[in-house]
Design an enzyme around this catalytic site. Structure first.
Site, PDB file in Angstrom:
ATOM      1  N   LYS A   1       0.089 -15.354   6.308  1.00 40.78           N
ATOM      2  CA  LYS A   1       0.521 -14.347   5.331  1.00 40.78           C
ATOM      3  C   LYS A   1       0.174 -12.935   5.805  1.00 40.78           C
ATOM      4  O   LYS A   1       0.958 -12.005   5.635  1.00 40.78           O
ATOM      5  CB  LYS A   1      -0.125 -14.629   3.976  1.00 40.78           C
ATOM      6  CG  LYS A   1       0.413 -15.870   3.281  1.00 40.78           C
ATOM      7  CD  LYS A   1      -0.363 -16.189   2.015  1.00 40.78           C
ATOM      8  CE  LYS A   1      -0.099 -15.173   0.932  1.00 40.78           C
ATOM      9  NZ  LYS A   1      -0.790 -15.559  -0.337  1.00 40.78           N
TER      10      LYS A   1
ATOM     11  N   LEU B   1      -3.508  -3.306  12.840  1.00 43.89           N
ATOM     12  CA  LEU B   1      -4.418  -4.195  13.563  1.00 43.89           C
ATOM     13  C   LEU B   1      -4.952  -5.316  12.680  1.00 43.89           C
ATOM     14  O   LEU B   1      -5.695  -6.172  13.169  1.00 43.89           O
ATOM     15  CB  LEU B   1      -5.607  -3.403  14.121  1.00 43.89           C
ATOM     16  CG  LEU B   1      -5.326  -2.139  14.933  1.00 43.89           C
ATOM     17  CD1 LEU B   1      -6.626  -1.533  15.436  1.00 43.89           C
ATOM     18  CD2 LEU B   1      -4.409  -2.444  16.107  1.00 43.89           C
TER      19      LEU B   1
ATOM     20  N   LEU C   1       0.860  -1.180   0.000  1.00 43.00           N
ATOM     21  CA  LEU C   1       0.000   0.000   0.000  1.00 43.00           C
ATOM     22  C   LEU C   1       0.897   1.231   0.000  1.00 43.00           C
ATOM     23  O   LEU C   1       1.770   1.372   0.869  1.00 43.00           O
ATOM     24  CB  LEU C   1      -0.909  -0.006   1.239  1.00 43.00           C
ATOM     25  CG  LEU C   1      -1.876   1.164   1.400  1.00 43.00           C
ATOM     26  CD1 LEU C   1      -2.872   1.197   0.241  1.00 43.00           C
ATOM     27  CD2 LEU C   1      -2.621   1.055   2.730  1.00 43.00           C
TER      28      LEU C   1
ATOM     29  N   GLU D   1      16.701  -0.801  10.199  1.00 42.40           N
ATOM     30  CA  GLU D   1      16.248   0.347   9.397  1.00 42.40           C
ATOM     31  C   GLU D   1      15.838   1.553  10.248  1.00 42.40           C
ATOM     32  O   GLU D   1      15.346   2.544   9.709  1.00 42.40           O
ATOM     33  CB  GLU D   1      15.051  -0.073   8.530  1.00 42.40           C
ATOM     34  CG  GLU D   1      15.288  -1.306   7.677  1.00 42.40           C
ATOM     35  CD  GLU D   1      16.349  -1.087   6.605  1.00 42.40           C
ATOM     36  OE1 GLU D   1      16.716   0.088   6.351  1.00 42.40           O
ATOM     37  OE2 GLU D   1      16.822  -2.083   6.017  1.00 42.40           O
TER      38      GLU D   1
ATOM     39  N   TYR E   1      -1.983 -18.454  14.081  1.00 43.73           N
ATOM     40  CA  TYR E   1      -2.146 -17.141  14.703  1.00 43.73           C
ATOM     41  C   TYR E   1      -1.042 -16.868  15.710  1.00 43.73           C
ATOM     42  O   TYR E   1      -0.404 -15.812  15.681  1.00 43.73           O
ATOM     43  CB  TYR E   1      -3.519 -17.078  15.382  1.00 43.73           C
ATOM     44  CG  TYR E   1      -3.845 -15.743  16.000  1.00 43.73           C
ATOM     45  CD1 TYR E   1      -4.026 -14.605  15.205  1.00 43.73           C
ATOM     46  CD2 TYR E   1      -4.002 -15.604  17.376  1.00 43.73           C
ATOM     47  CE1 TYR E   1      -4.346 -13.378  15.769  1.00 43.73           C
ATOM     48  CE2 TYR E   1      -4.327 -14.379  17.947  1.00 43.73           C
ATOM     49  CZ  TYR E   1      -4.496 -13.276  17.137  1.00 43.73           C
ATOM     50  OH  TYR E   1      -4.809 -12.060  17.697  1.00 43.73           O
TER      51      TYR E   1
ATOM     52  N   TYR F   1      13.304  -4.631  11.819  1.00 40.43           N
ATOM     53  CA  TYR F   1      13.227  -3.337  11.119  1.00 40.43           C
ATOM     54  C   TYR F   1      13.699  -2.199  12.024  1.00 40.43           C
ATOM     55  O   TYR F   1      14.332  -1.249  11.563  1.00 40.43           O
ATOM     56  CB  TYR F   1      11.794  -3.075  10.653  1.00 40.43           C
ATOM     57  CG  TYR F   1      11.516  -3.544   9.246  1.00 40.43           C
ATOM     58  CD1 TYR F   1      11.533  -2.648   8.179  1.00 40.43           C
ATOM     59  CD2 TYR F   1      11.225  -4.871   8.981  1.00 40.43           C
ATOM     60  CE1 TYR F   1      11.273  -3.067   6.885  1.00 40.43           C
ATOM     61  CE2 TYR F   1      10.952  -5.313   7.697  1.00 40.43           C
ATOM     62  CZ  TYR F   1      10.988  -4.401   6.648  1.00 40.43           C
ATOM     63  OH  TYR F   1      10.746  -4.834   5.362  1.00 40.43           O
TER      64      TYR F   1
END
Length: 457
Positions: free
Chosen positions: A205, A187, A177, A277, A259, A273
């Site tokens: 996924k 969420l 996105l 990053e 889950y 990350y």
């Protein structure tokens, strides 16, 4: 002169009263619309629509005030059919008038461009996400919701549709996105066992690729991102209560693994990350939450027990009922999420209610609040069902100055009221649908309406 039969008099009275009432409603709504809408004056009213509506009403009154003495039953039925079609057309026009009325939104705070943030909420049409949307919108921020509506519903956020600060995107975050935002609340993920077990591969996924996409977006636009993790990362815990330093006890190949392990990987990705990053991450480990907008059939303890009690069905407790859970009301969770996002703390934080109840106790609490004749019975245990679940919220109290405030009985009462309204709405819809689709007069009514042309409209 022979008298008109009593039945005909009643029919005339009912039809004339109905038509008069409809015309009064149209006049009243039109008056309110043009009185309260400052951008339109009374001179801008659509005279053609009003003339058409008035003409229909006059035709109906003429049809039934001038009933000839020699009228037959068949002719009366034809006039009734004619009136039905006319009333149906009036109803359509009333709905069109209502649709053209400007929407009224909840009052929101004004923020200038320096203080107003653009906030993305993935899964924002879901149970928790929609409540978070409400709070952030009222605070004056611009909110963008991305949801694929697997478990989310547009009805949860419909009261914001069209608002200048709100945007709804139908999007699955498994796909990238590309937007510009200041903060991200991630969420998106099915959270109840029936939903995440329905498609375990997609659940994994969503919690891996979806998290990578959100962390990548945060890296690109230098946004702060909050990852909604879960108490399920602790599995069936051997430490009680569970602090954030506990590593968990999870079955990696069990029915809940898609889950549990998906959320654990999501946390791992977040800190990778952050380290590599320099992405600003926040991780909230959310414990059992309940409140309005929960799915009625999501298989969770609260929704199961309330529905069964409202329907006077047997309240089923899995296993011996001695398993413990800690339930927090959704508004408390939303406050905790916003406080965590605003903080400078990057380690995982438990957000839950430390007041512990057994499942059996909880069943009896709901039965007492709902009333009715339901019985509480035990059934077979669920595989890998955690036996004890209670958060250690010392870190949340210390770092965020946060703890739950809504008492259990108050929260449960609000949730019961919501579920009762939902059941009534569902039952009414089913009743109306059955009445409509099973009506022997439906085909004839549709045929009459298609072939009917109003006289002067």
């Amino acid at each position: 002169m022979p008298n008109v039969p009593i039945v005909k008099k009643r029919i005339k009275f009912i039809v004339i009263s109905s038509c008069s009432l409809i015309l009064l409603v149209i006049l009243y709504r039109s008056f309110l619309k043009h009185k309260t809408n400052g951008s339109q004056s009374i001179q801008n009213f659509d005279k053609d629509d009003w003339t058409a509506n008035s003409q229909i009403g006059e035709d109906l009154v003429k049809d039934f005030t001038n009933v000839p003495q020699h009228i037959t039953n068949q002719q009366l039925l034809n006039q009734l059919e004619h009136a039905k079609v006319q009333i149906s057309i009036l109803e359509d026009r009333v709905r069109a008038l209502e649709a053209s009325t400007p929407r009224k939104y909840p009052q929101v705070k004004y923020l200038n461009y320096k203080n107003r943030k653009r906030i993305l909420i993935t899964g924002g049409a879901g149970f928790v996400g929609s409540h978070l949307v409400d709070t952030l919108m009222v605070q004056g921020h611009e909110v963008i919701v991305a949801d694929n509506f697997f478990t989310g519903r547009k009805r949860n956020v419909e009261h914001w549709l069209g608002h200048e600060n709100f945007e709804l995107i139908h999007h699955d975050i498994v796909n990238p996105l590309f937007i510009e935002v200041d903060e991200i609340y991630h969420l998106a993920s099915p959270a109840s066992p029936p939903h995440y077990m329905y498609n375990p591969v997609k659940t994994i996924k969503t919690n891996t690729m979806g998290t990578i996409n959100m962390l990548g977006l945060a890296k690109r636009v230098m946004a702060k991102v909050l990852i909604a993790s879960t108490s399920e990362v602790y599995g069936d815990p051997t430490v009680h209560p569970q602090p954030e330093t506990y590593w968990g006890h999870v079955n990696p190949i069990g029915p809940r693994a898609c889950y549990d392990e998906g959320k654990r990987v999501s946390e791992t990705l977040s800190y990778a990350y952050a380290k590599q990053e320099n992405v600003k991450v926040r991780v909230a480990r959310i414990f059992n939450t309940y409140g309005p907008r929960m799915h009625m059939n999501d298989g969770r303890v609260v929704s199961n027990f309330i529905l069964q009690a409202l329907r006077n069905e047997t309240i089923t407790v899995y296993g011996n009922g001695k398993q413990t859970r800690s339930f927090q009301y959704v508004s408390d969770l939303v406050d905790g999420l916003i406080s965590l996002m605003a903080s400078n703390y990057s380690q995982p934080v438990n957000l839950g209610n430390p007041v512990e109840h057994t499942i059996e106790e909880f069943a009896w609490i709901i039965k007492k609040l709902v009333g009715g004749k339901s019985e509480v019975k035990q059934t077979d245990a669920v595989e890998d069902d955690p036996q004890r679940r209670k958060p250690d919220i010392t870190r949340a109290k210390t770092i965020l100055n946060w703890e739950p405030k809504v008492p259990l009985q108050m929260g449960i009462s609000r949730t019961i009221s919501y579920f009762r309204r939902e059941l009534e709405r569902s039952d009414r819809f089913q009743k109306d649908s059955k009445k409509y689709f099973d009506s022997p007069d439906l085909e004839r009514s549709q045929h009459s309406r298609q072939n009917f042309v109003p006289d002067k409209t």
